[in-house]
Design a protein around this motif. Structure first.
Motif, PDB file in Angstrom:
ATOM      1  N   HIS A  89       0.711  -1.314  -0.230  1.00  0.00           N
ATOM      2  CA  HIS A  89       0.285  -0.330  -0.356  1.00  0.00           C
ATOM      3  C   HIS A  89       0.955   0.976  -0.119  1.00  0.00           C
ATOM      4  O   HIS A  89       0.166   2.146  -0.119  1.00  0.00           O
ATOM      5  CB  HIS A  89      -1.105   0.040   0.672  1.00  0.00           C
ATOM      6  CG  HIS A  89      -0.239   0.167   2.480  1.00  0.00           C
ATOM      7  ND1 HIS A  89       0.252  -0.764   2.241  1.00  0.00           N
ATOM      8  CD2 HIS A  89       0.171   0.544   3.279  1.00  0.00           C
ATOM      9  CE1 HIS A  89       0.901  -0.770   4.221  1.00  0.00           C
ATOM     10  NE2 HIS A  89       1.055   1.036   4.099  1.00  0.00           N
ATOM     11  N   ARG A  90       1.996   1.270   0.451  1.00  0.00           N
ATOM     12  CA  ARG A  90       3.037   2.335   0.388  1.00  0.00           C
ATOM     13  C   ARG A  90       3.886   2.232  -0.815  1.00  0.00           C
ATOM     14  O   ARG A  90       4.027   3.388  -1.427  1.00  0.00           O
ATOM     15  CB  ARG A  90       3.862   2.576   2.020  1.00  0.00           C
ATOM     16  CG  ARG A  90       2.630   2.482   2.916  1.00  0.00           C
ATOM     17  CD  ARG A  90       4.079   2.345   4.307  1.00  0.00           C
ATOM     18  NE  ARG A  90       3.429   3.046   4.933  1.00  0.00           N
ATOM     19  CZ  ARG A  90       4.260   2.906   6.660  1.00  0.00           C
ATOM     20  NH1 ARG A  90       5.394   3.175   6.725  1.00  0.00           N
ATOM     21  NH2 ARG A  90       3.330   3.453   7.529  1.00  0.00           N
ATOM     22  N   HIS A  91       4.214   1.024  -1.553  1.00  0.00           N
ATOM     23  CA  HIS A  91       5.034   1.020  -2.892  1.00  0.00           C
ATOM     24  C   HIS A  91       4.111   0.606  -3.858  1.00  0.00           C
ATOM     25  O   HIS A  91       3.609  -0.215  -3.721  1.00  0.00           O
ATOM     26  CB  HIS A  91       6.018   0.517  -2.846  1.00  0.00           C
ATOM     27  CG  HIS A  91       7.278   0.765  -1.082  1.00  0.00           C
ATOM     28  ND1 HIS A  91       7.604   1.818  -1.094  1.00  0.00           N
ATOM     29  CD2 HIS A  91       7.193   0.642  -0.043  1.00  0.00           C
ATOM     30  CE1 HIS A  91       8.501   2.000  -0.062  1.00  0.00           C
ATOM     31  NE2 HIS A  91       7.603   1.721   0.500  1.00  0.00           N
ATOM     32  N   SER A  92       4.496   1.649  -5.151  1.00  0.00           N
ATOM     33  CA  SER A  92       3.720   0.753  -6.105  1.00  0.00           C
ATOM     34  C   SER A  92       4.425  -0.259  -6.846  1.00  0.00           C
ATOM     35  O   SER A  92       5.607  -0.183  -6.628  1.00  0.00           O
ATOM     36  CB  SER A  92       3.553   1.915  -7.541  1.00  0.00           C
ATOM     37  OG  SER A  92       4.052   2.224  -7.542  1.00  0.00           O
ATOM     38  N   ALA A  93       3.928  -1.324  -7.554  1.00  0.00           N
ATOM     39  CA  ALA A  93       4.050  -1.913  -8.510  1.00  0.00           C
ATOM     40  C   ALA A  93       5.605  -1.228  -9.917  1.00  0.00           C
ATOM     41  O   ALA A  93       5.922  -1.789 -10.219  1.00  0.00           O
ATOM     42  CB  ALA A  93       3.268  -2.900  -9.257  1.00  0.00           C
ATOM     43  N   GLU A  94       4.884   0.008 -10.628  1.00  0.00           N
ATOM     44  CA  GLU A  94       5.756   0.235 -10.874  1.00  0.00           C
ATOM     45  C   GLU A  94       7.078   0.728 -10.400  1.00  0.00           C
ATOM     46  O   GLU A  94       8.347   0.533 -10.860  1.00  0.00           O
ATOM     47  CB  GLU A  94       5.321   1.626 -11.447  1.00  0.00           C
ATOM     48  CG  GLU A  94       3.938   1.722 -12.398  1.00  0.00           C
ATOM     49  CD  GLU A  94       1.902   0.983 -11.870  1.00  0.00           C
ATOM     50  OE1 GLU A  94       2.525   1.134 -10.311  1.00  0.00           O
ATOM     51  OE2 GLU A  94       1.831   0.262 -12.420  1.00  0.00           O
ATOM     52  N   SER A  95       7.383   1.559  -9.337  1.00  0.00           N
ATOM     53  CA  SER A  95       8.055   1.773  -8.512  1.00  0.00           C
ATOM     54  C   SER A  95       9.001   0.618  -8.375  1.00  0.00           C
ATOM     55  O   SER A  95      10.246   0.568  -8.600  1.00  0.00           O
ATOM     56  CB  SER A  95       8.127   2.776  -7.339  1.00  0.00           C
ATOM     57  OG  SER A  95       7.506   1.798  -6.256  1.00  0.00           O
ATOM     58  N   PHE A  96       8.629  -0.670  -8.387  1.00  0.00           N
ATOM     59  CA  PHE A  96       9.573  -1.864  -7.972  1.00  0.00           C
ATOM     60  C   PHE A  96       9.786  -2.244  -9.231  1.00  0.00           C
ATOM     61  O   PHE A  96      10.927  -3.056  -9.246  1.00  0.00           O
ATOM     62  CB  PHE A  96       8.293  -2.968  -7.022  1.00  0.00           C
ATOM     63  CG  PHE A  96       9.139  -3.896  -6.873  1.00  0.00           C
ATOM     64  CD1 PHE A  96      10.034  -4.481  -5.985  1.00  0.00           C
ATOM     65  CD2 PHE A  96       8.673  -5.126  -7.823  1.00  0.00           C
ATOM     66  CE1 PHE A  96      10.116  -5.989  -6.160  1.00  0.00           C
ATOM     67  CE2 PHE A  96       8.963  -6.173  -8.399  1.00  0.00           C
ATOM     68  CZ  PHE A  96      10.000  -6.357  -7.151  1.00  0.00           C
ATOM     69  N   MET A  97       9.098  -1.964  -9.800  1.00  0.00           N
ATOM     70  CA  MET A  97       9.656  -2.914 -11.337  1.00  0.00           C
ATOM     71  C   MET A  97      10.301  -2.476 -11.735  1.00  0.00           C
ATOM     72  O   MET A  97      11.799  -2.724 -12.477  1.00  0.00           O
ATOM     73  CB  MET A  97       8.370  -2.861 -12.404  1.00  0.00           C
ATOM     74  CG  MET A  97       7.486  -3.650 -11.989  1.00  0.00           C
ATOM     75  SD  MET A  97       6.304  -4.132 -13.376  1.00  0.00           S
ATOM     76  CE  MET A  97       6.422  -3.666 -14.624  1.00  0.00           C
ATOM     77  N   VAL A  98      10.248  -0.348 -11.417  1.00  0.00           N
ATOM     78  CA  VAL A  98      11.843   0.094 -12.714  1.00  0.00           C
ATOM     79  C   VAL A  98      13.401   0.082 -11.049  1.00  0.00           C
ATOM     80  O   VAL A  98      13.982   0.467 -11.777  1.00  0.00           O
ATOM     81  CB  VAL A  98      10.751   1.836 -11.752  1.00  0.00           C
ATOM     82  CG1 VAL A  98      12.356   3.064 -11.594  1.00  0.00           C
ATOM     83  CG2 VAL A  98      10.195   2.044 -13.020  1.00  0.00           C
ATOM     84  N   GLU A  99      12.660   0.227  -9.547  1.00  0.00           N
ATOM     85  CA  GLU A  99      14.236  -0.540  -9.032  1.00  0.00           C
ATOM     86  C   GLU A  99      14.787  -1.563  -9.400  1.00  0.00           C
ATOM     87  O   GLU A  99      15.379  -1.017  -9.590  1.00  0.00           O
ATOM     88  CB  GLU A  99      13.638  -0.234  -7.011  1.00  0.00           C
ATOM     89  CG  GLU A  99      13.017   1.182  -6.901  1.00  0.00           C
ATOM     90  CD  GLU A  99      12.809   1.130  -6.046  1.00  0.00           C
ATOM     91  OE1 GLU A  99      13.048  -0.246  -5.131  1.00  0.00           O
ATOM     92  OE2 GLU A  99      12.484   2.132  -5.413  1.00  0.00           O
ATOM     93  N   ARG A 100      13.355  -2.737  -9.462  1.00  0.00           N
ATOM     94  CA  ARG A 100      14.856  -3.780 -10.068  1.00  0.00           C
ATOM     95  C   ARG A 100      14.638  -4.308 -11.367  1.00  0.00           C
ATOM     96  O   ARG A 100      16.280  -4.387 -11.648  1.00  0.00           O
ATOM     97  CB  ARG A 100      13.504  -4.613 -10.130  1.00  0.00           C
ATOM     98  CG  ARG A 100      13.918  -5.843 -10.000  1.00  0.00           C
ATOM     99  CD  ARG A 100      12.785  -7.014 -10.944  1.00  0.00           C
ATOM    100  NE  ARG A 100      12.375  -6.383 -12.145  1.00  0.00           N
ATOM    101  CZ  ARG A 100      11.018  -7.121 -12.664  1.00  0.00           C
ATOM    102  NH1 ARG A 100      10.034  -7.883 -12.587  1.00  0.00           N
ATOM    103  NH2 ARG A 100      10.496  -6.765 -14.391  1.00  0.00           N
ATOM    104  N   ASP A 101      14.696  -3.424 -12.116  1.00  0.00           N
ATOM    105  CA  ASP A 101      15.432  -2.877 -13.646  1.00  0.00           C
ATOM    106  C   ASP A 101      16.593  -2.120 -12.903  1.00  0.00           C
ATOM    107  O   ASP A 101      17.652  -2.418 -13.765  1.00  0.00           O
ATOM    108  CB  ASP A 101      14.742  -2.628 -14.301  1.00  0.00           C
ATOM    109  CG  ASP A 101      13.372  -3.144 -14.994  1.00  0.00           C
ATOM    110  OD1 ASP A 101      13.186  -4.499 -14.904  1.00  0.00           O
ATOM    111  OD2 ASP A 101      12.276  -3.317 -15.576  1.00  0.00           O
TER     112      ASP A 101
END
Length: 88
Positions: A25-37
């Motif tokens: 609820h605090r971190h979006s899936a998009e930000s996760f994918m950007v960081e992972r990439d």
């Protein structure tokens, strides 16, 4: 690239991986994918600098095998079908 530089790059990449937050609820899936990439890109560049080629250019997965031979009975059946269809 010296051992000290290698150790520093690895430390930075490990730090990025440690700070990676799963989607919630605090971190979006998009930000996760950007960081992972970003981590994946950093690892690939680091690999290329160490080895001289990209990871995908190596042989990956199990060795490929030739397809299994077709049984002789199947080949004979196909020939019979062809012969019948030619005479019809």
């Amino acid at each position: 690239m010296t051992e000290r530089e290698i150790a520093e790059r690895l430390r930075l990449l490990c730090g990025q991986a440690d700070r990676l937050k799963m989607p919630s609820h605090r971190h979006s899936a998009e930000s996760f994918m950007v960081e992972r990439d970003e981590i994946r890109d950093g690892l690939r560049r680091f690999y290329r600098e160490l080895t001289g080629h990209w990871p995908d250019q190596e042989a990956s997965g199990p060795p490929r095998r030739a397809p299994a031979p077709i049984p002789a009975a199947v080949l004979r059946h196909r020939e019979r079908i062809r012969a019948v269809s030619k005479t019809a």
